[in-house]
Write an enzyme that holds these catalytic residues in place. Structure first.
Site, PDB file in Angstrom:
ATOM      1  N   HIS A   1       2.517 -25.702 -39.146  1.00 12.18           N
ATOM      2  CA  HIS A   1       1.456 -26.586 -39.638  1.00 12.18           C
ATOM      3  C   HIS A   1       0.170 -26.348 -38.854  1.00 12.18           C
ATOM      4  O   HIS A   1      -0.807 -25.838 -39.400  1.00 12.18           O
ATOM      5  CB  HIS A   1       1.902 -28.051 -39.513  1.00 12.18           C
ATOM      6  CG  HIS A   1       0.861 -29.061 -39.880  1.00 12.18           C
ATOM      7  ND1 HIS A   1       0.564 -30.136 -39.069  1.00 12.18           N
ATOM      8  CD2 HIS A   1       0.062 -29.172 -40.954  1.00 12.18           C
ATOM      9  CE1 HIS A   1      -0.378 -30.871 -39.660  1.00 12.18           C
ATOM     10  NE2 HIS A   1      -0.697 -30.306 -40.801  1.00 12.18           N
TER      11      HIS A   1
ATOM     12  N   HIS B   1       2.419 -33.449 -35.085  1.00 11.33           N
ATOM     13  CA  HIS B   1       2.384 -34.259 -36.305  1.00 11.33           C
ATOM     14  C   HIS B   1       3.780 -34.525 -36.846  1.00 11.33           C
ATOM     15  O   HIS B   1       3.952 -34.761 -38.033  1.00 11.33           O
ATOM     16  CB  HIS B   1       1.498 -33.584 -37.358  1.00 11.33           C
ATOM     17  CG  HIS B   1       0.151 -33.200 -36.823  1.00 11.33           C
ATOM     18  ND1 HIS B   1      -0.142 -31.916 -36.387  1.00 11.33           N
ATOM     19  CD2 HIS B   1      -0.963 -33.923 -36.595  1.00 11.33           C
ATOM     20  CE1 HIS B   1      -1.382 -31.878 -35.925  1.00 11.33           C
ATOM     21  NE2 HIS B   1      -1.903 -33.079 -36.032  1.00 11.33           N
TER      22      HIS B   1
END
Lengths: 821, 176
Positions: B105, B124
């Site tokens: 990501h 995250h």
């Protein structure tokens, strides 16, 4: 094995790559992206002087690099008739997401139409008419002439009530100001259609009438308020999954204490700490797990209420803050009405609430204190109230919505920094239409009209009720029966004989048939019943304006061509209106024909000029050129002025203490508890053992209209999941991945079993609106007094259909929750 | 569990210093640097990958990740002997796998959880299953986790020969 692309290198955008502004066309957060494109046959280099980012790409890039793009952010598409490389990557300069990409938006490139890489090959490219036993391609003129002629004949015979419409009313893909204006102008100005519904509910209504009737528009704060609040009070929302980058970029910094400097700078003279968060949700979610990791479990309060009892909790909190005097008396006096009456009407003791909600009384008291107990030195506590589908699609929508707004008003938290009482939203917004007053209130329950043989022609704009309506089992049976009558009639005469076709269609309609016209970007499930299918363009294939959950308006610039003959919805409307004008004129009714004038739009910008610019508050300040210059940050609606060519917006609504009521005062509401309000819900609860709670997953956007064509998503979720406690599984003799039927008296659907030890016994959670198993099949037809559906409070039984199919053998069922190392 | 803890700690440090970190590569796990990289062309890769010795089976303890790097020193990863056979696993028990530890990501370093054999991102919250080919359990990444293709020699040497996804932070898995 997990899906892997086996891509180990990507083309590099050259320095002169074209750059377009993009706002993600999926969820309401509206993250900023940039689209880089350049002709195939060339690329930039790794040297900093040779690529669009000015960075040495021969090196490993650091975390959060603005110069990296994943394979999902890349494609080859057509742009002005030629093939180009396309990279759509998050914009680090956008205030909304600061470079973060969600698992949905960061796949925009990969979920674009490409005849080179064959992505989204399913996109509709040509108008189609039911001919020769299938949907067959044809021209726009041919398809629209048939739609217009049948529509005109039906309206001539039945009046405008014979035309039933399903239409988007939102922003982002399948919407936007251009397209809502166009459809609104056709159905609300040229006609006065009142049998119209919206994509996810069976009538034409607001989901938040309750808040609006109190004078409180529902998108009243700004995303920065989540960084400034002392407490976040969240109801029926799982924001890490459904407003991902709002949560990550604006809530997490506050939970982590990283926004303290901002708080001290903007809100001097009062003590500040990292935020605390209260989440009202029957289910433990990844949002709660992440909040605990960030803020510490001691600063997270999960109120796992009995499903549907939100209102009782809110009344008790309202009663408690009033009794303790934790209210903003000055604000109440200056800006509201009806406070004392509401306190009396809604009086609910904490013990009563504990009994009905299943919560501990001490947790309710703690919640009241976290919301409203004055800070050290007596400063008012700043609490942001945020809610979404758990409330909106839950029990007694109208009153529950109002009971929450009561607390926000009493504590002076609307129009103030660190406050707000807001819906979190699903789609972006983009509503601009002529008055809908003729629709009435309550609006017509359109699904019941369709089920009960009312109307003769149905126009559908980017809606797939087969996946996203309640009572879907019955709806689908009735819809198929009615549209099959028309298909059989069309099959009975030569397709090329238009006059005979129209007569056959009208004959079938007189027998209870329904002529169905479906406008969409991909084949839909309801579209399988349609007689005419019209191909639309989506965001990025047309210029499109929308606003996000803090009313931030941006222009998505067109960066690629629509597939085949597909057109922007606004221009489809224009051509349909012109065809209707011709049909009425041919029928000898010049007066009606003249109502369809005013659609001489050549571009979507023409529709914007005709609609938003002329009709929306502040619209006179807003142009495509100004929006283009304001990039992915845009401005917050409503526009109030210009500073040169820069549009000045509105950071928060109601900052002046004036509300949307004739007297300018927000009104408190009486919101007494009345149990499970919608017809049939209590009986269903009593009869069936399992709560079939339902909602969204991070990976899947809306009803998976694009994601059903994504290798990544299909691999992860070949079937919708049903999360269930392992002890319940043991009783039902189920193993992980097993295929089960979920059923009740409304219908049945299928799902894949996912054991979740943190689930409560007999409370399951099913992925909503998924193509391979529609949860709406088991949702009863009961609605509230304003025809708002209640998807959440559904109960059913579960039985095994088959052991885990091959398509789920490679999946993981480990905990989704984040835990610190 | 020393290495595991080290990875976890590193993840935490990155997490806490989010925004201030300039270079993941400079802080990458110090692991086995590919030596004498020979050219290999394993299908279906379209670029030539180095063949790099990562470890010997005898070096690995069940469920304890060993930090390595591949295809070069700036691309950190782990090789893990899971203790139970998994699809795609190599070695005498079919239980040895290797993954990139840069989150696909945003490039934060993943930490290994021995209790459920997952790699988790402190940035995250994305999570990847080491027993399922790096399938994303939940998260923000638009790809499952890049796995290093392995071969095992008769003497137990574990060799990386390719990668099945684009590694975070690279326009080409083999930098040039």
């Amino acid at each position: 094995m997990a899906f892997k692309r086996n891509i180990d290198r990507l083309p590099i955008p050259p320095r002169d790559a074209a750059v377009h502004n993009v706002t993600c066309h999926f969820c309401i957060v509206g993250c900023g992206y940039k689209a880089y494109s350049w002709p195939v046959g060339g690329q930039g280099g790794t040297a900093a002087t040779e690529n669009a980012f000015g960075v040495n790409l021969a090196e490993q890039q650091p975390a959060e690099s603005p110069a990296w793009y994943a394979p999902s952010m890349y494609n080859i598409v057509r742009q002005n008739g030629r093939d180009v490389h396309l990279i759509i990557k998050p914009d680090h300069d956008c205030e909304v997401n600061s470079g973060l990409g969600s698992v949905r938006g960061a796949r925009m490139a990969e979920t674009s139409y490409s005849t080179t890489t064959n992505t989204l090959a399913a996109r509709l490219t040509d108008p189609q008419i039911w001919r020769y036993g299938t949907l067959s391609p044809t021209s726009w003129d041919d398809a629209l002439a048939l739609v217009a002629e049948v529509t005109q004949r039906v309206v001539a015979q039945q009046g405008e009530d014979g035309l039933i419409v399903s239409a988007f009313d939102h922003g982002g893909a399948g919407g936007g100001y251009e397209n809502t204006w166009a459809t609104g102008k056709l159905y609300f100005e040229s006609m006065k259609v009142k049998n119209i519904r919206i994509h996810n509910r069976p009538a034409y209504n607001s989901e938040v009438h309750g808040s609006r009737d109190m004078g409180v528009g529902e998108l009243n704060n700004c995303y920065e308020d989540a960084e400034l609040a002392d407490t976040l009070f969240v109801v029926g929302a799982n924001s890490l999954e459904t407003q991902t980058n709002y949560f990550l970029n604006h809530w997490v910094p506050n939970l982590r204490g990283a926004s303290l400097d901002k708080k001290r700078a903007q809100l001097p003279g009062e003590p500040h700490a990292a935020a605390r968060i209260i989440v009202v949700d029957p289910r433990r979610t990844v949002t709660i797990a992440a909040s605990e990791a960030e803020a510490g479990p001691e600063n997270v309060l999960h109120l796992a209420i009995n499903s549907g009892t939100d209102l009782v909790l809110f009344n008790a909190l309202f009663t408690e803050v009033a009794a303790r005097g934790w209210v903003d008396r000055a604000f109440i006096a200056a800006s509201t009405s009806g406070f004392d009456a509401a306190v009396t009407a809604n009086a609910t003791s904490i013990e009563q609430a504990a009994e009905l909600t299943g919560l501990a009384a001490e947790d309710i008291r703690k919640a009241a204190a976290w919301i409203a107990e004055p800070k050290q030195g007596g400063a008012r506590r700043r609490t942001m109230f945020a809610y979404e589908k758990g409330l909106i699609w839950g029990n007694d929508n109208y009153r529950t919505n109002q009971s929450l707004v009561n607390i926000a008003l009493a504590t002076g938290n609307i129009g103030r920094p660190g406050g707000g009482c807001v819906r979190l939203g699903g789609h972006q917004e983009g509503y601009s239409r002529p008055s809908d007053a003729h629709v009435g209130r309550p609006a017509a329950y359109v699904d019941q009209l369709l089920i009960n043989d009312k109307g003769g022609v149905h126009h559908i704009w980017a809606c797939d009720h087969f996946k996203t309506t309640l009572n879907a089992s019955e709806f689908k049976r009735a819809y198929k029966r009615r549209t099959d009558l028309v298909k059989a009639a069309m099959d009975s005469v030569p397709a090329g004989d238009r006059a005979a076709q129209v007569e056959a269609i009208l004959g079938a309609i007189r027998q209870g048939g329904l002529f169905s016209v479906d406008v969409d970007i991909v084949p839909s499930q309801i579209g399988s019943c349609a007689h005419v299918v019209l191909p639309a363009a989506t965001s990025g294939e047309m210029n499109l304006t929308s606003m996000n959950g803090e009313r931030r308006m941006r222009l998505v610039e067109r960066y690629m061509d629509p597939p085949g003959q597909a057109l922007p919805d606004a221009l489809i409307v224009a051509r349909l209106a012109q065809a209707l004008e011709s049909a009425w004129r041919a029928a000898g009714d010049a007066a009606t024909a003249d109502k369809f004038k005013g659609y001489d739009w050549q571009t979507e910008e023409d529709a914007f000029e005709d609609g938003y610019r002329k009709h929306e508050k502040g619209g006179e300040f807003v142009t495509y050129a100004r929006l283009r210059a304001m990039g992915t940050n845009g401005f917050q609606e409503p526009a109030t002025a210009l500073d040169g060519e820069r549009i000045i917006g509105t950071k928060r609504l109601f900052a002046d203490g004036k509300f949307n009521r004739p007297d300018g005062r927000a009104s408190f509401a009486a919101t007494q508890w009345r149990g499970l309000q919608a017809e049939g819900k209590q009986a269903e609860k009593d009869k069936f053992p399992f709560l079939i709670n339902n909602g969204r997953a991070n990976l899947v956007w809306q009803n998976a209209y694009l994601d059903q064509h994504s290798d990544l998503v299909r691999d992860r979720f070949p079937l919708p999941f049903l999360q269930i406690h392992p002890d319940d599984m043991a009783e039902l003799h189920l193993a992980e991945g097993d295929l089960v039927e979920v059923f009740n008296d409304n219908g049945a659907t299928q799902a894949m079993v996912w054991p979740v030890p943190t689930a409560r016994r007999r409370q399951t959670f099913m992925l909503f609106a998924y193509p391979s198993g529609v949860q709406g099949n088991v949702v009863g037809k009961g609605v509230n007094e304003l025809i708002i559906p209640n998807y959440k409070q559904s109960w059913g039984s579960i039985r095994k259909i088959a052991a885990a199919p091959a398509s789920v053998q490679h999946l993981t069922f480990k905990s989704q929750d984040y835990r610190l190392a | 569990m020393a290495e595991c803890d080290k990875l976890a700690e590193q993840g935490r440090r990155f997490f806490l210093s989010r925004g201030a970190v300039a270079a993941v590569g400079a802080a990458a796990v110090a692991g086995t640097i590919p030596a004498g990289a020979a050219e290999a062309a394993p299908a279906p890769a379209r670029i030539a990958y180095p063949v790099a010795r990562l470890a010997n089976v005898a070096d690995l303890q069940p469920n304890e990740p060993m930090p390595i790097s591949y295809p070069d020193a700036d691309s950190p990863g782990v090789v893990i002997r899971l203790g139970t056979p998994v699809e795609g696993g190599v070695g005498p028990d079919g239980d040895i796998v290797a993954f990139s530890t840069l989150c696909p990501h945003k490039g934060f370093p993943l930490f290994f959880r021995a209790d459920d054999r997952s790699l988790t991102c402190p940035g995250h919250y994305s999570r990847f299953d080491c027993e399922k080919g790096g399938l994303q359990i939940w998260g923000q990444a638009t790809a499952n986790l890049a796995q290093f293709r392995l071969s095992i020699a008769a003497n137990g040497d574990i060799t990386a020969i390719g990668v099945d996804e684009l590694i975070y932070g690279r326009v080409s898995n083999v930098l040039a």
